[in-house]
Design an enzyme around this catalytic site. Structure first.
Site, PDB file in Angstrom:
ATOM      1  N   LYS A 145      -2.708  -1.817 -18.477  1.00 52.94           N
ATOM      2  CA  LYS A 145      -1.618  -1.148 -19.173  1.00 52.94           C
ATOM      3  C   LYS A 145      -0.326  -1.922 -18.937  1.00 52.94           C
ATOM      4  O   LYS A 145      -0.272  -2.679 -17.964  1.00 52.94           O
ATOM      5  CB  LYS A 145      -1.494   0.302 -18.713  1.00 52.94           C
ATOM      6  CG  LYS A 145      -1.049   0.439 -17.243  1.00 52.94           C
ATOM      7  CD  LYS A 145      -0.831   1.854 -16.871  1.00 52.94           C
ATOM      8  CE  LYS A 145       0.588   2.297 -17.054  1.00 52.94           C
ATOM      9  NZ  LYS A 145       1.522   1.797 -16.036  1.00 52.94           N
ATOM     10  N   HIS A 175      -5.836   3.024 -13.434  1.00 52.60           N
ATOM     11  CA  HIS A 175      -6.317   3.041 -12.053  1.00 52.60           C
ATOM     12  C   HIS A 175      -6.381   4.447 -11.465  1.00 52.60           C
ATOM     13  O   HIS A 175      -7.084   4.681 -10.493  1.00 52.60           O
ATOM     14  CB  HIS A 175      -5.530   2.076 -11.164  1.00 52.60           C
ATOM     15  CG  HIS A 175      -4.169   2.553 -10.766  1.00 52.60           C
ATOM     16  ND1 HIS A 175      -3.093   2.470 -11.593  1.00 52.60           N
ATOM     17  CD2 HIS A 175      -3.717   3.130  -9.632  1.00 52.60           C
ATOM     18  CE1 HIS A 175      -2.032   2.957 -10.982  1.00 52.60           C
ATOM     19  NE2 HIS A 175      -2.375   3.370  -9.784  1.00 52.60           N
ATOM     20  N   HIS A 237      -1.662   7.859 -17.023  1.00 52.32           N
ATOM     21  CA  HIS A 237      -2.175   8.516 -15.813  1.00 52.32           C
ATOM     22  C   HIS A 237      -2.183  10.054 -15.917  1.00 52.32           C
ATOM     23  O   HIS A 237      -3.191  10.696 -15.632  1.00 52.32           O
ATOM     24  CB  HIS A 237      -1.339   8.131 -14.596  1.00 52.32           C
ATOM     25  CG  HIS A 237      -1.222   6.640 -14.396  1.00 52.32           C
ATOM     26  ND1 HIS A 237      -2.252   5.776 -14.660  1.00 52.32           N
ATOM     27  CD2 HIS A 237      -0.198   5.862 -13.950  1.00 52.32           C
ATOM     28  CE1 HIS A 237      -1.863   4.536 -14.387  1.00 52.32           C
ATOM     29  NE2 HIS A 237      -0.614   4.563 -13.951  1.00 52.32           N
TER      30      HIS A 237
END
Ligand code: BG6
Length: 486
Positions: A145, A175, A237
């Site tokens: 990203k 992640h 996220h």
């Protein structure tokens, strides 16, 4: 755990921050734990003619300090043997033949091309790789990203990459999906009968997802000013965490079964109108303050930030998922830089009992709370009411703790290590599919547009606090409050 198959890990942006701070340390840990195939090579790419020795000197200086879990000189020496350096200018098509030659022509060998570069190079790199045959089925590309700046640019990148690679060769990394507790959340939801009947609008009052950071923009002023917290953290996220909380049980743990359910959750997110942005979204920007007792500068005083910047360093949103399971349940999302502490958690606040029999009903509204903490430590805590010792039938809040640190003494892989191993093994479940990304961008775009056209500046908050007061107001209007209990 078995070792990976033999592989080549090609690191575009080999001298960059991500490679030095995250990728090499993660690969080192996997190596030390005996998880990498003996025949696993790491080929770092860079523009300058550093040579292997020159590159290894940089690794020594920049990557080695990031070995978190105990440094073992012998393992390090053996790990470094795997690393090679190859000079390549990512935009120069002529440079790729040399890379292909270096990697060899074994069509069975797993080749991972990790694009740790800015996204404007993704298309060019993929095109040049394909031109020299480095898009054969065993080649995988990992895209870091930010994957674009908005819906349109993200669609452009995805369409361009798709011209050269099949979808099952593309690993879009987030992640947060590699964090142990995120997978534990799936285990809790789908491995136990206890929660599933309660995991719905009838029993859940609200859901809160917080990713708070105590750090500032850390020398990334130029990037951050163009990006902001909504693009940097929410679009990826926070929405990925929301998916794991809200999705329906998948038919299996197969990658597409999980991704199908995540996609449905994203599609069910209620779009924000311009009026919604005014009342259901808060953007903030930190001013000078103190974090952990140390004075820190305000956002405008960080390097490369224009004095009139309206970029948000804090976002709080009230989202809603318009489906049968979640209709009417607020999902409060919050993230910010320079907040009071580093904390990432998901809180499920259950509804109170319909009628109280006890003397002190206060606090019963959200008596039952499940707190899944991702950072700084992983834990899961279930709050409930029990009787206070003594004569009176009075209740007090207590909790059951699952403290993974003390419960399992085994080594815990960090998110990048787990995800890199998954790429080498060809497991796609923890990576985002193209359509998920499109939906996530589609949902944040009206908020971005509205803020970009607004003349009202972000609300300021003092560094070292939990953000602007308006963020508290967002919840109190729904009769809720952020979970700020340590
Ligand atoms: C990155 C963001 O994706 O995530 C950073 O670009 C942020 O701005 C980081 O600091 C947070 O990740 P973690 O794992 O440290 O919480």
């Amino acid at each position: 755990m078995a070792t990976t198959p033999a592989f080549d890990m090609v690191l575009f942006g080999g001298t960059g921050d991500l490679v030095m701070r995250k990728l090499l340390p993660a690969l080192y840990q996997a190596h030390k734990a005996g998880l990498l195939h003996q025949d696993g090579r790491i080929v770092a790419l860079g523009r300058k003619n550093l040579g292997r020795a020159g590159y290894l000197a940089q690794v020594e200086e920049k990557a080695r300090p990031h070995m978190e879990q105990g440094f073992d000189p012998a393992a390090w020496t053996a790990f470094v043997e795997r690393i090679d350096f190859h000079k390549l200018e990512a935009s120069a098509s002529d440079d790729y033949a040399g890379l292909a030659q270096r990697l060899g022509s074994d069509a069975q060998r797993v080749t991972v091309c990790y694009l740790a570069t800015t996204p404007d190079l993704f298309t060019t790199i993929c095109e040049h790789l394909a031109a020299v045959g480095l898009n054969r089925p065993t080649v995988r590309v990992v895209l870091e990203k930010p994957l674009g700046h908005d819906l349109e640019s993200s669609c452009d990148i995805n369409a361009a990459v798709a011209r050269f690679f099949q979808e099952d060769q593309i690993y879009r990394i987030d992640h947060y999906l590699g964090k142990e507790s995120v997978q534990n959340l799936m285990a809790i939801r789908f491995g136990n009968a206890l929660f599933e009947p309660l995991w719905r609008r009838e029993w859940v009052d609200n859901v809160q997802i917080t990713i708070a950071e105590d750090i500032g923009v850390e020398g990334r002023g130029e990037f951050y000013d163009k990006t902001g917290a909504l693009r940097d953290m929410v679009q990826n996220h926070l929405l990925q965490l929301l998916c794991i909380v809200a999705m329906e049980p998948p038919a299996s743990l197969e990658a597409n079964a999980i991704r199908d359910e995540k996609l449905k959750a994203l599609k069910a997110l209620k779009p924000f109108s311009a009026e919604d942005v005014a009342v259901k979204a808060v953007r903030g920007q930190y001013k000078a303050g103190a974090v952990s007792g140390k004075p820190v500068a305000g956002f405008h005083d960080e390097a490369n930030i224009p004095a009139d910047s309206h970029t948000e360093t804090f976002v709080a949103l009230r989202a809603e998922i318009a489906n049968w399971r979640w209709a009417g349940v607020p999902f409060f999302l919050r993230t910010g830089k320079r907040m009071q502490e580093r904390l990432a958690e998901i809180v499920i606040n259950f509804r109170g009992v319909p009628h109280s029999l006890f003397e002190n009903p206060a606090g019963q509204h959200t008596a039952n709370r499940l707190v899944i903490r991702l950072q700084p430590e992983e834990s899961i805590r279930l709050y409930f009411l029990a009787k206070e010792p003594g004569d009176a039938m009075r209740l007090q809040s207590t909790h059951l703790d699952l403290d993974f640190q003390s419960m399992y003494k085994v080594r815990r892989a960090d998110a990048y290590e787990r995800l890199l191993l998954d790429v080498i093994r060809g497991r796609l479940a923890l990576f985002m599919r193209r359509d998920e990304l499109v939906e996530a961008w589609r949902w944040v775009e009206p908020i971005i547009d509205s803020w970009e056209h607004s003349t009202v500046p972000p609300k300021s908050y003092t560094a070292g606090t939990w953000g602007p007061a308006a963020s508290t107001g967002l919840l109190s209007r729904a009769g809720a409050a952020w979970n700020e209990e340590a």
